[in-house]
Scaffold this motif. Sequence first.
Motif, PDB file in Angstrom:
ATOM      1  N   GLU A 136      71.327 -17.429  -3.989  1.00  0.00           N
ATOM      2  CA  GLU A 136      71.070 -18.720  -3.343  1.00  0.00           C
ATOM      3  C   GLU A 136      70.770 -18.520  -1.848  1.00  0.00           C
ATOM      4  O   GLU A 136      69.813 -19.088  -1.302  1.00  0.00           O
ATOM      5  CB  GLU A 136      72.333 -19.578  -3.518  1.00  0.00           C
ATOM      6  CG  GLU A 136      72.177 -21.044  -3.199  1.00  0.00           C
ATOM      7  CD  GLU A 136      73.538 -21.752  -3.183  1.00  0.00           C
ATOM      8  OE1 GLU A 136      73.681 -22.711  -2.412  1.00  0.00           O
ATOM      9  OE2 GLU A 136      74.459 -21.311  -3.919  1.00  0.00           O
ATOM     10  N   ILE A 137      71.585 -17.690  -1.201  1.00  0.00           N
ATOM     11  CA  ILE A 137      71.400 -17.406   0.229  1.00  0.00           C
ATOM     12  C   ILE A 137      70.015 -16.808   0.462  1.00  0.00           C
ATOM     13  O   ILE A 137      69.282 -17.234   1.350  1.00  0.00           O
ATOM     14  CB  ILE A 137      72.488 -16.397   0.716  1.00  0.00           C
ATOM     15  CG1 ILE A 137      73.876 -17.054   0.714  1.00  0.00           C
ATOM     16  CG2 ILE A 137      72.144 -15.823   2.082  1.00  0.00           C
ATOM     17  CD1 ILE A 137      74.128 -18.058   1.794  1.00  0.00           C
ATOM     18  N   LYS A 138      69.693 -15.857  -0.387  1.00  0.00           N
ATOM     19  CA  LYS A 138      68.418 -15.170  -0.248  1.00  0.00           C
ATOM     20  C   LYS A 138      67.257 -16.160  -0.341  1.00  0.00           C
ATOM     21  O   LYS A 138      66.322 -16.117   0.468  1.00  0.00           O
ATOM     22  CB  LYS A 138      68.295 -14.091  -1.338  1.00  0.00           C
ATOM     23  CG  LYS A 138      67.454 -12.927  -0.864  1.00  0.00           C
ATOM     24  CD  LYS A 138      67.284 -11.874  -1.913  1.00  0.00           C
ATOM     25  CE  LYS A 138      66.024 -11.079  -1.582  1.00  0.00           C
ATOM     26  NZ  LYS A 138      65.728 -10.070  -2.582  1.00  0.00           N
ATOM     27  N   GLU A 139      67.342 -17.046  -1.321  1.00  0.00           N
ATOM     28  CA  GLU A 139      66.294 -18.027  -1.520  1.00  0.00           C
ATOM     29  C   GLU A 139      66.146 -18.938  -0.297  1.00  0.00           C
ATOM     30  O   GLU A 139      65.041 -19.218   0.179  1.00  0.00           O
ATOM     31  CB  GLU A 139      66.612 -18.859  -2.766  1.00  0.00           C
ATOM     32  CG  GLU A 139      65.375 -19.561  -3.327  1.00  0.00           C
ATOM     33  CD  GLU A 139      65.742 -20.599  -4.378  1.00  0.00           C
ATOM     34  OE1 GLU A 139      66.663 -20.326  -5.173  1.00  0.00           O
ATOM     35  OE2 GLU A 139      65.118 -21.675  -4.369  1.00  0.00           O
ATOM     36  N   MET A 140      67.292 -19.379   0.230  1.00  0.00           N
ATOM     37  CA  MET A 140      67.269 -20.267   1.401  1.00  0.00           C
ATOM     38  C   MET A 140      66.667 -19.575   2.621  1.00  0.00           C
ATOM     39  O   MET A 140      65.942 -20.190   3.409  1.00  0.00           O
ATOM     40  CB  MET A 140      68.682 -20.761   1.727  1.00  0.00           C
ATOM     41  CG  MET A 140      69.220 -21.776   0.726  1.00  0.00           C
ATOM     42  SD  MET A 140      70.957 -22.137   1.022  1.00  0.00           S
ATOM     43  CE  MET A 140      70.850 -23.227   2.424  1.00  0.00           C
ATOM     44  N   VAL A 141      67.011 -18.280   2.777  1.00  0.00           N
ATOM     45  CA  VAL A 141      66.484 -17.536   3.928  1.00  0.00           C
ATOM     46  C   VAL A 141      64.970 -17.359   3.800  1.00  0.00           C
ATOM     47  O   VAL A 141      64.226 -17.559   4.761  1.00  0.00           O
ATOM     48  CB  VAL A 141      67.193 -16.164   4.076  1.00  0.00           C
ATOM     49  CG1 VAL A 141      66.504 -15.303   5.138  1.00  0.00           C
ATOM     50  CG2 VAL A 141      68.655 -16.362   4.448  1.00  0.00           C
ATOM     51  N   VAL A 142      64.511 -17.026   2.589  1.00  0.00           N
ATOM     52  CA  VAL A 142      63.080 -16.826   2.362  1.00  0.00           C
ATOM     53  C   VAL A 142      62.312 -18.129   2.590  1.00  0.00           C
ATOM     54  O   VAL A 142      61.257 -18.151   3.213  1.00  0.00           O
ATOM     55  CB  VAL A 142      62.825 -16.262   0.942  1.00  0.00           C
ATOM     56  CG1 VAL A 142      61.328 -16.234   0.635  1.00  0.00           C
ATOM     57  CG2 VAL A 142      63.413 -14.864   0.821  1.00  0.00           C
ATOM     58  N   LYS A 143      62.889 -19.243   2.077  1.00  0.00           N
ATOM     59  CA  LYS A 143      62.252 -20.554   2.246  1.00  0.00           C
ATOM     60  C   LYS A 143      62.289 -21.039   3.697  1.00  0.00           C
ATOM     61  O   LYS A 143      61.524 -21.910   4.094  1.00  0.00           O
ATOM     62  CB  LYS A 143      62.976 -21.599   1.390  1.00  0.00           C
ATOM     63  CG  LYS A 143      62.457 -21.688  -0.036  1.00  0.00           C
ATOM     64  CD  LYS A 143      63.097 -22.881  -0.707  1.00  0.00           C
ATOM     65  CE  LYS A 143      62.730 -22.991  -2.175  1.00  0.00           C
ATOM     66  NZ  LYS A 143      63.711 -23.846  -2.876  1.00  0.00           N
ATOM     67  N   GLY A 144      63.241 -20.490   4.446  1.00  0.00           N
ATOM     68  CA  GLY A 144      63.361 -20.890   5.839  1.00  0.00           C
ATOM     69  C   GLY A 144      64.314 -22.056   6.051  1.00  0.00           C
ATOM     70  O   GLY A 144      64.417 -22.594   7.163  1.00  0.00           O
ATOM     71  N   THR A 145      65.032 -22.451   5.010  1.00  0.00           N
ATOM     72  CA  THR A 145      65.978 -23.552   5.177  1.00  0.00           C
ATOM     73  C   THR A 145      67.293 -23.072   5.803  1.00  0.00           C
ATOM     74  O   THR A 145      68.056 -23.856   6.338  1.00  0.00           O
ATOM     75  CB  THR A 145      66.281 -24.251   3.836  1.00  0.00           C
ATOM     76  OG1 THR A 145      66.598 -23.252   2.856  1.00  0.00           O
ATOM     77  CG2 THR A 145      65.090 -25.057   3.356  1.00  0.00           C
ATOM     78  N   LEU A 146      67.529 -21.748   5.719  1.00  0.00           N
ATOM     79  CA  LEU A 146      68.716 -21.188   6.368  1.00  0.00           C
ATOM     80  C   LEU A 146      68.218 -20.248   7.466  1.00  0.00           C
ATOM     81  O   LEU A 146      67.596 -19.225   7.185  1.00  0.00           O
ATOM     82  CB  LEU A 146      69.583 -20.442   5.344  1.00  0.00           C
ATOM     83  CG  LEU A 146      70.904 -19.887   5.832  1.00  0.00           C
ATOM     84  CD1 LEU A 146      71.787 -20.987   6.402  1.00  0.00           C
ATOM     85  CD2 LEU A 146      71.632 -19.175   4.696  1.00  0.00           C
TER      86      LEU A 146
END
Lengths: 176, 241
Positions: free
Chosen positions: A28-38
């Motif tokens: 989940e963290i990885k996805e958020m970082v890639v999307k730029g939301t985190l």
Amino acid sequence: MTYKIELDSDYRKNLSVFLIKDVQNAAEIKEMVVKGTLDCCVIKPTLIIHPFQIAVAANKAVISKMQDKMTTKTLHTEILYNLSTSRNITQSLMKFGVGESDKNMLVGVIEESGEDRTDNVLSHFKGIISPIEELPKFSDTALIKKTYKIKDSELAVSTLTDSVVTRIATRDFTSV
Amino acid sequence: MADDGRKCALGYDFKLIKQGAEAKVYKGNYLGRPTIVKERFKKSYRLLDLDNHITKERIKSEARAVLRCKIAGIHTPALYLVDFERRCIYMEDVQNSTTIKDYITQISEEAENEAGTAGSLLMKLYPIAQEIGKVLGKLHANNIIHGDLTSSNMLLVKDEKDTLTIVLIDFGLSHVESSMEDKAVDLYVLQRALMSTHANVDRLFATILDAYMKENKKESHEVLKKFNEVWARGRKRTMVG
């Protein structure tokens, strides 16, 4: 407990580095970082000997961004790229970024001075925030030496941290 | 000190400590560490593009030499940032260090006050001279030519146990070269520098050369031969240019 330093004074940014153990939601963290939301940089602790290593890579990334000279698309991928000795972006991100099954991670947050969003960033991690002093428990010295091609003869005249940061600082025009 | 608050080219955190023909050297704090910044300033008499190009290449070769030395097992400052736009190299400010030049001067003055003989002065400097020779032998065995060996470009660090460490600095004129000629000239430049800065310890170089030969055994004979040649004719190979 935490590592926080001021990056290049021209750009008024700070870097904080956190060590988080037993993270349950790496995917989940990885996805958020890639999307730029985190908005943070997530790094494998095995390849980091000292938070200063991230500081040198992050500082270089901030300066490249300000000079419009980034090799990768975002500040966070640029940090991972700077940490690596490879010129291959995908390989660098894979090597230094966390995988979906990783449990332990280092989180780098770059803030404008005066800004404070670390609590918000950290709230997304389902894990245990640990003192940065525990990093040596996670660093894999042998792997770091292999990655940066550092021999014992060099470590007789330099600390591993100094040898690593010198390579990061010169990575663009040296082939280690 | 009033001067401390004045903004230099690198901001309030840095203070100018030295200015040479090629660069300005600043001291300060960077990324939480004591740092030296070497700025190769613009030369207004050069065409801008050419100046940028030359500077970039020199910064690169200087940084490469520092890394090459580390790999060869020679103490050099760690590098923190190389910034071509600012024409700067940011590097470790080696703590508890003095230049060999200042150290020799200090030891010489002490010896004078103690009314000791020149012999006892040499005795005191012997371990340092040996260490310098060893480092230079290693340098040349790895085909690194420093290009500007002087007692100001070597730092002496003494730790709690009184262990002597020589740290080489200022690789601004360095290059990689395996020729005996360049190695001999490197040593010749050092000899001349020592002679002009430390007239009272003219035999220091002999000790350095001795230790150098032991460390760079393979080439010792050839380098010495070339050195004598260079010594007889001067640094330049021909009288032209």
